[in-house]
Enzyme design. Structure first.
Site, PDB file in Angstrom:
ATOM      1  N   HIS A   1       0.811  -1.219   0.000  1.00 59.57           N
ATOM      2  CA  HIS A   1       0.000   0.000   0.000  1.00 59.57           C
ATOM      3  C   HIS A   1       0.846   1.272   0.000  1.00 59.57           C
ATOM      4  O   HIS A   1       0.335   2.354  -0.276  1.00 59.57           O
ATOM      5  CB  HIS A   1      -0.984   0.005   1.179  1.00 59.57           C
TER       6      HIS A   1
ATOM      7  N   ASP B   1       0.149  -7.635   1.364  1.00 53.94           N
ATOM      8  CA  ASP B   1       0.544  -6.242   1.542  1.00 53.94           C
ATOM      9  C   ASP B   1       2.062  -6.098   1.565  1.00 53.94           C
ATOM     10  O   ASP B   1       2.605  -5.304   2.330  1.00 53.94           O
ATOM     11  CB  ASP B   1      -0.071  -5.634   2.805  1.00 53.94           C
TER      12      ASP B   1
ATOM     13  N   SER C   1       4.794   2.548   8.075  1.00 52.56           N
ATOM     14  CA  SER C   1       4.409   1.469   7.170  1.00 52.56           C
ATOM     15  C   SER C   1       5.583   0.998   6.325  1.00 52.56           C
ATOM     16  O   SER C   1       6.243   1.786   5.655  1.00 52.56           O
ATOM     17  CB  SER C   1       3.298   1.953   6.239  1.00 52.56           C
TER      18      SER C   1
END
Length: 511
Positions: free
Chosen positions: A128, A158, A257
């Site tokens: 993402h 992911d 992230s």
């Protein structure tokens, strides 16, 4: 003077040997896998502290921080909302990388983190972080900015592998996530809130967590919802997403992230991917993808550019006391097989509907991550031993995993029918949901009901003002215009409204 000359000569010879040795290493490792390169790089590095022992993270932080990079991405504006439908940040910005606030037509920028795995520039991050990005820029620890290209992405885990054109980069040693223990000290390293390299500490709170984030945008079909209303049975789905997160209370915030979760030895045990939060910032629960799962995915990226995934070829549901009562069975643990795909490896091995998967390779199975992570590390053609319970008796079956071709073909789409519903019949008005509202409900898109007219459809269905509507007739909505465009047709002539409220997901259908 003679002593000084000898020291200088020794230093010169040592430097030459080191440079020559690295060049030889660089040539000799060009055909190695990522894991093989890692083994060579860290073969002589002894473990200096116990992973669950000393609470001094100075050495671990110093070893890891230089190899965790800042990733900056740019996305084109879409329509009137930059990063609108289709942008990965709509789903994940409440977890990492999004800046929130007012949107405009200007290109949208986001940021995350990444971990360098090899000196020649292979970097792991989250899907993402880089999905749909027009430009990916990596800021190295020495403040250099370099462009990166995507080698492979996988929304089902992911994970993404990117590459920069650089050499002699610092790297993080990959550890063994199978050895991670609940209560073990860990560090999260990344670039939260656009700050420079930040290290936070905590413990492993849990393992094998599934939080539903990779499939949260999948709403039930009308047929599934009608079946649920009739029988009370939730739909069983063929799901390729793999969630088996390491849960930690190390502080993780937007921008972390794709960053590193490491143990006290400075070994990479996970890739930070999500947080559980009502506000979009740290509330004490972070989730990381286990590095042992990542290893297989990253090698596939490097070899093929995509993931070669193996499947057992069954759908299942987790058992607990309530599920066992509904199914009228005695087992309260394991995975109950709802369906078996005729072309799958499970069918070939003799697995049947109603069987209960109790073990995988001899290890007990309590929840879906226990099976999915193990299978996620394997490829088509690999064999896995499952222990199943049938009629109260356990037996072992050897399943040869098959690829995508073994999955059932999608159902034929029913012809659209006119609903006859209009905005006037709905009796409601809508406004685009703000990033904060979408973050609150974990929604990727939606409109907020701003008014309800007495006596009309929304009023009759008790859909209140303030509720978030995510789709009409299965079509995502982000504005009143989207709602109006979605109203005329559906699969069965009914109008279906789906959304999220304080008590969870909801779906209403009416003629």
């Amino acid at each position: 003077m003679k002593k000084i000359a000898l020291i200088v000569l020794a230093a010169f010879i040592g430097g030459a040997v080191a440079i020559g040795g690295y060049k030889m290493f660089e040539r000799s490792t060009s055909g190695m896998t990522l894991a093989e390169k890692q083994n060579v790089l860290f073969a002589s590095n002894p473990v200096k502290i116990s992973s669950t022992g000393a609470v001094d993270f100075v050495q671990a932080a110093a070893a890891v921080s230089p190899a965790v990079v800042h990733i900056r991405t740019t996305f084109k504006a879409e329509g009137s909302a930059a990063g609108g439908p289709g942008s990965p940040m709509d789903m994940m910005e409440e977890f990492f990388g999004g800046r929130g606030g007012r949107r405009s037509r200007a290109p949208r920028a986001a940021s995350g983190s990444g971990v360098i795995l090899t000196p020649d520039g292979y970097i792991v991050t989250n899907n993402h972080v880089v999905d749909n990005a027009d430009k990916i820029q990596v800021v190295l620890s020495d403040r250099r900015k370099v462009e990166a290209k995507v080698i492979g992405r996988d929304p089902n885990t992911d994970l993404a592998l990117i590459k920069v054109d650089a050499s002699d980069l610092p790297v993080v040693k990959m550890g063994n996530s199978d050895n991670v223990q609940v209560g073990e000290w860990v560090l999260a390293v990344g670039f939260p809130l656009d700050l420079q390299t930040t290290v936070t500490a905590g413990i492993v709170s849990a393992k094998s967590r599934a939080i539903g984030i990779l499939n949260r945008d999948q709403q039930p079909t009308e047929e599934e919802y009608e079946e649920y209303q009739r029988t009370g049975k939730a739909p069983a789905r063929t799901n390729s997403a793999i969630e088996s997160y390491i849960q930690t209370d190390a502080a993780i915030n937007p921008g972390n992230s794709g960053g590193a979760l490491v143990n006290a030895n400075g070994e990479l045990i996970g890739i930070n991917a999500a947080i559980a939060s009502q506000t979009g910032t740290n509330e004490g629960y972070g989730f990381a993808i286990p590095v042992n799962l990542a290893k297989k995915i990253l090698e596939d990226f490097k070899k093929y550019g995509s993931v070669k995934r193996g499947y057992v070829g069954v759908t299942f549901q987790e058992l607990n006391a309530d599920a066992a009562e509904n199914l009228k069975i005695n087992d309260v643990s394991g995975l109950y097989v709802n369906d078996v795909m005729p072309e799958g490896g499970g069918a070939a091995a003799g697995i049947k509907k109603g069987d209960i998967i109790k073990k995988v390779e001899g290890r007990e199975v309590f929840a879906s991550p226990d099976l999915q992570e193990k299978i996620g590390r394997m490829s088509p053609g690999d064999k896995v031993q499952l222990t199943i319970s049938r009629d109260g008796k356990e037996q072992n079956v050897n399943v040869t995993l098959k690829g995508d071709e073994s999955l059932n073909k999608p159902k034929t789409t029913l012809a659209a029918k006119t609903t006859g519903t209009t905005m006037s019949k709905l009796g409601a008005s809508f406004a685009p949901a703000s990033p904060a509202i979408k973050a609150k409900f974990g929604a990727k898109n939606g409109v907020v009901v701003t008014a309800v007219e007495p006596g009309k459809a929304f009023d009759n269905l008790d859909i209140p003002k303030g509720l978030l509507v995510t789709s009409i007739n299965g079509k995502p909505v982000n504005s009143a215009k989207d709602v109006e465009a979605a109203l005329p047709t559906s699969k069965n002539g009914k109008t279906t409204v789906a959304g999220i409220g304080p008590n969870g997901n909801y779906t209403f259908s009416f003629n």
